[in-house]
Design a protein around this motif. Structure first.
Motif, PDB file in Angstrom:
ATOM      1  N   GLU A 163       0.840  -1.197   0.000  1.00 56.06           N
ATOM      2  CA  GLU A 163       0.000   0.000   0.000  1.00 56.06           C
ATOM      3  C   GLU A 163       0.871   1.241   0.000  1.00 56.06           C
ATOM      4  OE1 GLU A 163      -3.020   2.213   3.057  1.00 56.06           O
ATOM      5  OE2 GLU A 163      -3.132   0.020   2.915  1.00 56.06           O
ATOM      6  N   THR A 164       0.630   2.103  -0.968  1.00 56.96           N
ATOM      7  CA  THR A 164       1.404   3.341  -1.045  1.00 56.96           C
ATOM      8  C   THR A 164       0.757   4.387  -0.157  1.00 56.96           C
ATOM      9  OG1 THR A 164       0.108   4.010  -2.973  1.00 56.96           O
ATOM     10  CG2 THR A 164       2.191   2.883  -3.382  1.00 56.96           C
ATOM     11  N   PRO A 165       1.561   5.105   0.599  1.00 57.17           N
ATOM     12  CA  PRO A 165       0.992   6.136   1.481  1.00 57.17           C
ATOM     13  C   PRO A 165       0.400   7.273   0.661  1.00 57.17           C
ATOM     14  CG  PRO A 165       3.388   6.303   1.430  1.00 57.17           C
ATOM     15  CD  PRO A 165       3.027   5.051   0.677  1.00 57.17           C
ATOM     16  N   PRO A 166      -0.636   7.935   1.172  1.00 60.16           N
ATOM     17  CA  PRO A 166      -1.232   9.045   0.432  1.00 60.16           C
ATOM     18  C   PRO A 166      -0.283  10.230   0.394  1.00 60.16           C
ATOM     19  CG  PRO A 166      -2.119   8.955   2.651  1.00 60.16           C
ATOM     20  CD  PRO A 166      -1.264   7.731   2.477  1.00 60.16           C
ATOM     21  N   PRO A 167      -0.403  11.075  -0.615  1.00 57.74           N
ATOM     22  CA  PRO A 167       0.425  12.282  -0.639  1.00 57.74           C
ATOM     23  C   PRO A 167       0.086  13.163   0.552  1.00 57.74           C
ATOM     24  CG  PRO A 167      -1.307  12.402  -2.296  1.00 57.74           C
ATOM     25  CD  PRO A 167      -1.325  11.017  -1.767  1.00 57.74           C
ATOM     26  N   PRO A 168       1.045  13.892   1.070  1.00 59.18           N
ATOM     27  CA  PRO A 168       0.783  14.728   2.253  1.00 59.18           C
ATOM     28  C   PRO A 168      -0.223  15.832   1.963  1.00 59.18           C
ATOM     29  CG  PRO A 168       2.919  15.252   1.284  1.00 59.18           C
ATOM     30  CD  PRO A 168       2.429  14.030   0.587  1.00 59.18           C
ATOM     31  N   ARG A 169      -1.012  16.163   2.962  1.00 58.13           N
ATOM     32  CA  ARG A 169      -1.960  17.252   2.829  1.00 58.13           C
ATOM     33  C   ARG A 169      -1.265  18.571   3.142  1.00 58.13           C
ATOM     34  NH1 ARG A 169      -7.242  15.444   6.150  1.00 58.13           N
ATOM     35  NH2 ARG A 169      -7.831  17.578   5.612  1.00 58.13           N
ATOM     36  N   ASN A 170      -1.789  19.641   2.605  1.00 60.78           N
ATOM     37  CA  ASN A 170      -1.249  20.975   2.844  1.00 60.78           C
ATOM     38  C   ASN A 170      -1.793  21.480   4.177  1.00 60.78           C
ATOM     39  OD1 ASN A 170      -0.712  23.770   2.889  1.00 60.78           O
ATOM     40  ND2 ASN A 170      -0.598  23.814   0.648  1.00 60.78           N
ATOM     41  N   VAL A 190      -9.358   2.138  -0.542  1.00 61.72           N
ATOM     42  CA  VAL A 190      -8.832   1.163   0.420  1.00 61.72           C
ATOM     43  C   VAL A 190      -8.627   1.825   1.778  1.00 61.72           C
ATOM     44  CG1 VAL A 190      -6.802  -0.218   1.034  1.00 61.72           C
ATOM     45  CG2 VAL A 190      -7.763  -0.386  -1.250  1.00 61.72           C
ATOM     46  N   ARG A 191      -8.048   3.013   1.777  1.00 58.23           N
ATOM     47  CA  ARG A 191      -7.806   3.714   3.043  1.00 58.23           C
ATOM     48  C   ARG A 191      -9.117   4.132   3.706  1.00 58.23           C
ATOM     49  NH1 ARG A 191      -3.133   5.020   0.266  1.00 58.23           N
ATOM     50  NH2 ARG A 191      -4.040   6.676  -0.976  1.00 58.23           N
ATOM     51  N   LEU A 192     -10.075   4.568   2.900  1.00 63.45           N
ATOM     52  CA  LEU A 192     -11.375   4.956   3.460  1.00 63.45           C
ATOM     53  C   LEU A 192     -12.090   3.744   4.058  1.00 63.45           C
ATOM     54  CD1 LEU A 192     -12.660   7.416   0.700  1.00 63.45           C
ATOM     55  CD2 LEU A 192     -11.792   8.006   2.973  1.00 63.45           C
ATOM     56  N   LYS A 193     -12.018   2.604   3.375  1.00 64.73           N
ATOM     57  CA  LYS A 193     -12.661   1.394   3.885  1.00 64.73           C
ATOM     58  C   LYS A 193     -12.015   0.937   5.196  1.00 64.73           C
ATOM     59  CE  LYS A 193     -14.350  -1.843   1.396  1.00 64.73           C
ATOM     60  NZ  LYS A 193     -14.518  -2.993   0.487  1.00 64.73           N
ATOM     61  N   PRO A 203     -14.456   8.573  17.920  1.00 65.44           N
ATOM     62  CA  PRO A 203     -13.625   9.669  17.398  1.00 65.44           C
ATOM     63  C   PRO A 203     -13.126   9.417  15.975  1.00 65.44           C
ATOM     64  CG  PRO A 203     -13.002   9.140  19.654  1.00 65.44           C
ATOM     65  CD  PRO A 203     -13.971   8.076  19.233  1.00 65.44           C
ATOM     66  N   ASN A 204     -12.895   8.148  15.646  1.00 71.03           N
ATOM     67  CA  ASN A 204     -12.435   7.822  14.296  1.00 71.03           C
ATOM     68  C   ASN A 204     -13.515   8.068  13.245  1.00 71.03           C
ATOM     69  OD1 ASN A 204      -9.732   6.715  14.825  1.00 71.03           O
ATOM     70  ND2 ASN A 204     -10.822   5.131  15.950  1.00 71.03           N
ATOM     71  N   TYR A 205     -14.770   8.100  13.677  1.00 68.33           N
ATOM     72  CA  TYR A 205     -15.851   8.331  12.726  1.00 68.33           C
ATOM     73  C   TYR A 205     -15.741   9.730  12.126  1.00 68.33           C
ATOM     74  CZ  TYR A 205     -20.513   9.141  10.826  1.00 68.33           C
ATOM     75  OH  TYR A 205     -21.550   9.461   9.990  1.00 68.33           O
ATOM     76  N   TYR A 206     -15.400  10.715  12.949  1.00 68.93           N
ATOM     77  CA  TYR A 206     -15.256  12.080  12.418  1.00 68.93           C
ATOM     78  C   TYR A 206     -14.065  12.189  11.472  1.00 68.93           C
ATOM     79  CZ  TYR A 206     -18.907  13.808  15.498  1.00 68.93           C
ATOM     80  OH  TYR A 206     -20.120  14.021  16.106  1.00 68.93           O
ATOM     81  N   VAL A 207     -13.023  11.429  11.752  1.00 65.96           N
ATOM     82  CA  VAL A 207     -11.871  11.395  10.837  1.00 65.96           C
ATOM     83  C   VAL A 207     -12.332  10.861   9.488  1.00 65.96           C
ATOM     84  CG1 VAL A 207      -9.590  10.416  10.420  1.00 65.96           C
ATOM     85  CG2 VAL A 207     -10.241  11.096  12.740  1.00 65.96           C
ATOM     86  N   PHE A 208     -13.129   9.783   9.526  1.00 65.86           N
ATOM     87  CA  PHE A 208     -13.669   9.228   8.279  1.00 65.86           C
ATOM     88  C   PHE A 208     -14.602  10.220   7.604  1.00 65.86           C
ATOM     89  CE2 PHE A 208     -17.270   7.200   6.149  1.00 65.86           C
ATOM     90  CZ  PHE A 208     -16.608   6.511   5.140  1.00 65.86           C
ATOM     91  N   GLU A 209     -15.486  10.869   8.383  1.00 66.28           N
ATOM     92  CA  GLU A 209     -16.445  11.822   7.828  1.00 66.28           C
ATOM     93  C   GLU A 209     -15.745  12.893   6.993  1.00 66.28           C
ATOM     94  OE1 GLU A 209     -20.468  13.007   9.160  1.00 66.28           O
ATOM     95  OE2 GLU A 209     -19.849  11.716   7.516  1.00 66.28           O
TER      96      GLU A 209
END
Length: 453
Positions: free
Chosen positions: A46-53, A178-181, A207-213
């Motif tokens: 799995e490749t890591p996602p590009p960093p967010r700004n 994949v990461r969202l799932k 708390p992880n639900y808001y991260v997913f949201e």
């Protein structure tokens, strides 16, 4: 995994569990089921996602000497401090809204803002960042009686509208899903008891639900039109199955035929600007713009730009991969663009091996099938009498041999469809209410919706 060992201890057929394992399991030949074979290729990394700004994602809090917080953290704060009620204005009712003057009061109290003018400026900054809106997007935020609403409540039918996504979008769309799932899977797992039942009410407080949201809002930037057919099919099935879990947590679980019609026909995701309900994703995109069961029209008209996003040809095996949350649905599996053909072949075999989905009664010359093969019969065959010949291609072993003999006998095969079990794995859940999907409307409209649903 401890249950069999505990059972062995009680049965005491051998001096030790190890000896029983050696006698009954280890001594047996390896299974010849190809689905259990050791993979011949290395696992996909799995490749890591590009960093967010982080700078773009940061919002300065008033009266904090320049302190900044993320859009997610500020949104959660605002959801707690801003009043939410049904506000009436110009003959319309607006749910989950607040009056501008009440918002000013909340800002001043929470952040120690000294003047109402400063609070207005803070509200307009939030409006510019699309975190806060006038209910009909016609008014700048002000100290008035107009109705405003936070972004998480602005589009009640669109599940992934917690925020307006303005950041970078992951180019690896399959990797993103994949990461969202994994995120929503963690939330679901935390709310699952030992019997496999899910408390969807507690999942909403994880708390992880808001991260997913927030994270799932990135789908707003995904371009379905850029995908090839295998990617679109794998992406579509994965998103649909994930969307079901999200909906069960966020809007609840439908329990009647009318409610299911509303649920699958109204609840949606924003994918690259194309807002797609469950029905539109399944029947419009994955079924090549085919009519849904019992529907008189196709999901997309000829003038609907979303029609161009549909697959060119439907693969009926998608129905063995799509899970609508009911117990009669196929189990949820992960699909990939690279191996979608093989994965669909395997799920078709697995689904049809279960007698509750396909049962062959050679003596009575009857074939009992899942209702799925009735609802979507046109995806499998042109004519109903051809259904047994199609089903046999998804079978193996003795069941396949029995059905093949029935077909070759040239006798008419009686096909029966099993009743669909719409119950779910929920131990606790929010009650689905069609009316909550309508944030803005009139009293008369609300009356009729209540009467119908």
């Amino acid at each position: 995994t401890l249950a069999p060992l505990e059972k062995w201890d009680k049965e005491a057929l051998y001096p030790t569990p190890l000896e029983r394992y050696q006698k009954e399991i280890e001594s047996e030949p390896d299974p010849d089921d190809e689905r259990l074979a050791v993979p011949s290729t290395p696992p996909v990394e799995e490749t890591p996602p590009p960093p967010r700004n982080e700078e773009e994602d940061a919002v300065e809090i008033p009266g904090s000497d320049g302190k900044k917080v993320s859009v997610l953290e500020l949104t959660k704060q605002l959801m707690k401090i801003l009043p939410r009620s049904e506000v009436s204005h110009n003959g319309k009712q607006h749910k989950n809204a607040f009056k501008g003057s009440d918002g000013i009061d909340a800002f001043m109290k929470e952040y120690g803002i000294e003047t109402r003018e400063e609070a207005i400026n803070f509200g307009r900054m939030l409006q510019k960042k699309q975190m806060l809106h006038h209910v009909s997007n016609r008014q700048d935020f002000d100290d008035d009686k107009h109705s405003y609403r936070l972004q998480p409540f602005q589009k009640s039918t669109v599940l992934n509208s917690f925020r307006v996504w303005t950041e970078r979008v992951e180019e690896d769309y399959m990797g993103l899903v994949v990461r969202l799932k994994k995120l929503i899977g963690k939330v679901e797992s935390n709310a699952t008891d030992d019997n496999g039942n899910v408390d969807y009410l507690s999942a909403a407080d994880d708390p992880n639900y808001y991260v997913f949201e927030e994270a799932v809002c990135e789908l707003q930037g995904v371009k379905l039109g850029s995908m090839d057919e295998p990617t679109k099919v794998a992406f579509g099935i994965n998103v649909y199955n994930m969307m079901i879990i999200h909906a069960f947590i966020k809007v609840g679980i439908p329990t009647s035929t009318v409610q299911r019609g509303s649920f699958f026909g109204k609840v949606s995701y924003d994918i690259g600007g194309a807002v797609l309900t469950f029905s539109e994703l399944e029947n419009g995109i994955l079924r090549a713009n085919a009519k849904a069961p019992y529907s008189l029209s196709r999901p997309f008209s000829s003038s609907d730009t979303r029609a161009s996003l549909a697959v060119k040809e439907v693969d009926p095996r998608i129905h063995f991969g799509l899970n609508c949350g009911a117990k009669s649905c196929p189990p949820v599996k992960k699909f990939t663009a690279e191996a979608i053909e093989e994965e669909l072949r395997i799920v078709a075999l697995a689904f049809c091996e279960q007698d509750e989905n396909v049962k062959v009664d050679e003596d009575k010359h009857k074939l009992y099938l899942s209702m799925i093969l009735s609802w979507y019969k046109e995806d499998f065959v042109k004519d109903s009498p051809d259904l047994p010949q199609k089903v046999v291609t998804y079978l193996r072993g003795e069941k396949k041999e029995k059905l093949q003999r029935m077909i070759e006998s040239k006798k008419s095969i009686v096909v029966k469809f099993n009743e669909y079990d719409w119950s779910t794995n929920a131990s606790k859940s929010k009650k689905y209410d069609h009316d909550t999907l309508y944030q803005d409307g009139t009293v008369v409209g609300k009356f009729f919706r209540k009467a119908l649903f």
